[in-house]
Design an enzyme around this catalytic site. Structure first.
Site, PDB file in Angstrom:
ATOM      1  N   ARG A  83      -4.272  11.436 -12.692  1.00  0.00           N
ATOM      2  CA  ARG A  83      -3.871  10.158 -12.085  1.00  0.00           C
ATOM      3  C   ARG A  83      -2.831  10.399 -10.982  1.00  0.00           C
ATOM      4  NH1 ARG A  83      -2.898   4.457 -13.011  1.00  0.00           N
ATOM      5  NH2 ARG A  83      -0.669   3.961 -13.051  1.00  0.00           N
ATOM      6  N   TYR A 123       5.561   9.265  -5.138  1.00  0.00           N
ATOM      7  CA  TYR A 123       4.502  10.157  -4.648  1.00  0.00           C
ATOM      8  C   TYR A 123       4.764  10.654  -3.229  1.00  0.00           C
ATOM      9  CZ  TYR A 123       2.056   8.691  -8.820  1.00  0.00           C
ATOM     10  OH  TYR A 123       1.729   8.449 -10.123  1.00  0.00           O
ATOM     11  N   LYS A 161      -2.077  -1.837 -18.836  1.00  0.00           N
ATOM     12  CA  LYS A 161      -0.656  -1.789 -19.165  1.00  0.00           C
ATOM     13  C   LYS A 161       0.059  -3.001 -18.561  1.00  0.00           C
ATOM     14  CE  LYS A 161       3.351   1.290 -19.024  1.00  0.00           C
ATOM     15  NZ  LYS A 161       3.873   2.587 -18.538  1.00  0.00           N
ATOM     16  N   ARG A 203      -5.362   5.588 -16.359  1.00  0.00           N
ATOM     17  CA  ARG A 203      -4.658   6.098 -17.535  1.00  0.00           C
ATOM     18  C   ARG A 203      -5.716   6.413 -18.587  1.00  0.00           C
ATOM     19  NH1 ARG A 203      -1.859   1.339 -15.884  1.00  0.00           N
ATOM     20  NH2 ARG A 203       0.260   1.774 -15.116  1.00  0.00           N
ATOM     21  N   HIS A 248       1.096  -0.634 -10.496  1.00  0.00           N
ATOM     22  CA  HIS A 248       2.556  -0.573 -10.607  1.00  0.00           C
ATOM     23  C   HIS A 248       3.180  -1.933 -10.286  1.00  0.00           C
ATOM     24  CE1 HIS A 248       2.644   4.064  -9.805  1.00  0.00           C
ATOM     25  NE2 HIS A 248       2.344   3.765 -11.052  1.00  0.00           N
ATOM     26  N   HIS A 298      -2.760  12.787 -17.430  1.00  0.00           N
ATOM     27  CA  HIS A 298      -2.003  11.978 -16.478  1.00  0.00           C
ATOM     28  C   HIS A 298      -1.807  12.712 -15.154  1.00  0.00           C
ATOM     29  CE1 HIS A 298      -0.279   7.991 -16.600  1.00  0.00           C
ATOM     30  NE2 HIS A 298       0.731   8.390 -15.858  1.00  0.00           N
TER      31      HIS A 298
END
Length: 347
Positions: free
Chosen positions: A297, A329, A229, A204, A320, A294
């Site tokens: 990424r 994805y 995050k 990120r 995640h 982004h």
């Protein structure tokens, strides 16, 4: 200063266009806004369509734009509660702003008299009326749920506050050829390295800018991401090619505290400046897509999947919490789709 603003659609995205006569002060004010860009085709400055920008340019009336005294006191308690639970500063700000908006709407009503029906009315008469996004509405719901957990006497049934149905938007992905064009666009070693590290490690923007030289472990070929995050640490593999690039960059730029520093020594590079670097790379490479940082990424994750990397490992690399987040994805990977033969070819 004389100016006006209105909602426009620019490249299929809603933006706030700000019209004014040539004025340096106004131009500097615009540049401070989130997502500020100049459109050569429309010959106008435009900014991100956010609640803050709508208030700033008076697309939402400022009348009665504060909650009641009781509401303000409850918001202060709410903020203290979030901080005590160690929520990030950005979450504290966004949630407290969301509750401020909600309690302003019901400024004439005691907080403990607010009901689930009031939440529905707010969604319909405020969120939908002003055409705010489902993601913003979802943020409001998160804030309301947390807020009313701190209210001792309430008519709100937290579990019955419904969320908006969110659109199933696929992540934007670049081809490897497009990524290479972007990464090769800059000759400046710092600019080139920053974009390359984002893609090669799937970072990120904030994670890149928080990196320090000691986070690069060249002996183990990993990058340590501290306090990312969700307040999580994680490690990602370090490409040998990126390590060589980083060593060359380090010899030339000699960063002190952060791996990538701005003009002031010891201070992290600014996110807005990094976004400008990407924009310049797009112009040089001739890519017309509205690429953001982004996207790099997303492209990293998709290219890993297409190379046969197990989805569980990709989840770990991206940081995640849920595998469902990573599974998206699989819907943008073209490896399997390209092998499908159209019946049209048999006609």
């Amino acid at each position: 200063m004389n100016w006006s603003a209105k909602i426009i659609t620019h490249k299929k995205v809603k933006r706030i266009a700000v019209y004014f006569e040539q004025n340096i002060q106004m131009q500097e004010k615009i540049k401070e806004c989130e997502g500020a860009l100049w459109s050569t085709t429309k010959a106008v400055w435009h900014v991100a369509d956010t609640v803050e920008n709508r208030f700033r340019f008076e697309l939402i009336p400022h009348s009665q734009s504060l909650p009641s005294r009781e509401g303000i006191e409850q918001i202060e308690k709410f903020i203290n509660n979030l901080r005590s639970q160690r929520y990030s500063n950005s979450t504290v700000v966004s949630y407290s702003d969301a509750i401020k908006s909600f309690l302003t709407y019901y400024r004439e009503k005691p907080v403990n008299e607010i009901t689930n029906e009031d939440v529905i009315i707010y969604n319909n008469d405020y969120i939908l009326k002003h055409d705010f996004s489902a993601s913003y509405q979802n943020q409001i719901v998160n804030a309301i749920k947390l807020f009313f957990q701190t209210i001792r006497e309430t008519k709100i049934v937290i579990d019955k506050i419904h969320r908006p149905k969110r659109a199933k938007v696929l992540p934007n992905v670049l081809s490897k050829k497009e990524v290479k064009l972007i990464l090769d666009a800059h000759s400046n070693i710092k600019h080139k390295t920053m974009l390359a590290v984002i893609y090669s490690c799937g970072l990120r923007c904030g994670e890149l800018l928080a990196l320090r030289p000691i986070d690069i472990d060249s002996k183990r070929n990993i990058v340590l991401l501290k306090n990312s995050k969700g307040k999580k640490d994680r490690i990602v593999p370090l490409s040998p090619k990126i390590l060589e690039m980083l060593r060359e960059y380090y010899k030339i730029c000699k960063p002190k505290h952060y791996l990538f520093e701005g003009q002031i020594e010891g201070r992290a590079y600014k996110a807005r400046s990094l976004q400008l670097i990407l924009k310049q790379a797009l112009a040089k490479s001739g890519i017309k897509k509205p690429v953001t940082l982004h996207w790099l990424r997303h492209s990293y994750a998709t290219h890993l999947l297409e190379n046969g990397t197990d989805l569980r490992y990709i989840q770990e690399l991206l940081g995640h919490n849920s595998s469902k987040t990573t599974e998206i994805y699989t819907h943008v990977s073209t490896k399997s789709i390209q092998q499908i033969k159209s019946p049209f070819d048999d006609l």
